[in-house]
Scaffold this motif. Structure first.
Motif: not given
Length: 350
Positions: A8-16, A237-243, A293-297
């Motif tokens: 997956a990709i975080f769109l913040a740095q790509f939006a323009g 136990p508290r990691i629920r997201m991964f950048h 952990f089964d969230g998104w990379a």
């Protein structure tokens, strides 16, 4: 064990302002063409997303999901990094952070904070309407100007700061709890929650709130010379997201952790595109998978050298190569001889 999802990709740095990066449809098509399967959406960017509308309209959220599905994508999480920052701002940073807020509340710290809190509440409802279970944000900071103890910090200063930070966040955490969504604070320099010790302090201050969670980004730990693998062992136990973001730390006789006020390219600690830095991603993916952990990379691109589109293209394949399909059997099952309690007792001399 469960498998990590991605890429997956975080769109913040790509939006323009130029196509295809100026609309959700356009940027989604671009992301899908690179092989991404999910997008993390910055909720403050009106070119891509209407947060207030998403909070009130499930139909709007269904339209967003349908648009993404057209490209073979899903929304992984929403982000309120900029709004979360404004929940707690030391006066020294008022001018620097004012631009993150709506124009109507700029120059008015109390109104700006109230706006930020309402933005967080909107994000909770929008996440519910999108059927999401985790949300990305920053904690903000009241004590950051005092991160280095010179002059000596007066007794109780940090405790007071964290008590106030907790008081501001507790109602927000409760609002997210009501809709079943974890608040994942990115552990990040510039925030009061910037390492394991400060996360523990905050967790204690909010009474161990079940929704107080971690967005794990190892790049920020490389720049602090903090063990980014041991962090997973301590806080999984508290990691629920991964950048998924890379970094390097190469101190010299001229600059070290603090960087000497130099631009990013001249700092000892620099963010890099995936595979170009020092994060031990093989071990990171292994540890997260080991702990279930089964969230998104989610790729977050921040690099002082490489073009963002090259970083995104290479990053999709990098994440794909690191995803682990978990085994359904033990490697030595072939040598199993079955269960026989009587035989077990004989082998033990019982």
């Amino acid at each position: 064990m469960r498998s990590i999802r991605g890429p997956a990709i975080f769109l913040a740095q790509f939006a323009g302002d130029a196509p295809p990066f100026d609309s959700l449809d356009g940027i989604a098509g671009w992301a899908a063409s690179l092989g991404f399967k999910g997008v993390q959406i910055p909720s403050w960017d009106a070119r891509l997303f209407d947060l207030a509308r998403a909070a009130e309209s499930r139909a709007y959220c269904e339209d967003v999901q349908a648009l993404l599905a057209k490209h073979g994508l899903v929304v992984t999480e929403l982000s309120t990094h900029l709004q979360g920052q404004l929940v707690a701002v030391h006066p020294a940073y008022d001018a620097a952070f004012d631009g993150f807020a709506a124009p109507a509340v700029r120059g008015n710290p109390k109104a700006r904070q109230a706006w930020a809190v309402e933005q967080m509440r909107l994000a909770a409802r929008a996440s519910r309407n999108l059927s999401l279970t985790a949300h990305a944000t920053f904690s903000g900071a009241l004590a950051w100007p005092y991160v280095y103890p010179w002059p000596q910090r007066p007794p109780g200063l940090i405790a007071t700061a964290f008590a106030e930070l907790a008081a501001r966040w507790r109602p927000i955490l409760d609002a997210f709890d009501e809709v079943g969504v974890d608040v994942c604070y990115e552990i990040h320099p510039g925030e009061d929650l910037h390492d394991g010790a400060t996360f523990e302090m905050f967790l204690d201050a909010v009474g161990g709130h079940p929704r107080a969670s971690i967005l794990y980004d190892p790049s920020h730990f490389v720049l602090q010379a903090l063990d980014h693998l041991a962090f997973i062992d301590l806080y999984h136990p508290r990691i629920r997201m991964f950048h998924v973001k890379d970094a390097e730390f190469r101190p010299t006789g001229r600059v070290g952790v603090y960087g000497g006020y130099q631009p990013w390219v001249d700092r000892a600690g620099r963010f890099r595109s995936l595979g170009d830095g020092q994060v031990e991603f093989g071990a990171v993916f292994s540890k997260l998978t080991q702990y279930g952990f089964d969230g998104w990379a989610v790729l977050e691109w921040e690099c002082c050298l490489k073009h963002p589109e090259d970083g995104a293209r290479e990053g999709a394949e990098f994440i794909r190569r690191h995803l682990i399909r978990v085994t359904e059997k033990a490697f030595d099952d072939f040598a199993a001889s079955g269960t026989d309690e009587a035989a077990n007792r004989r082998m033990l001399g019982l």
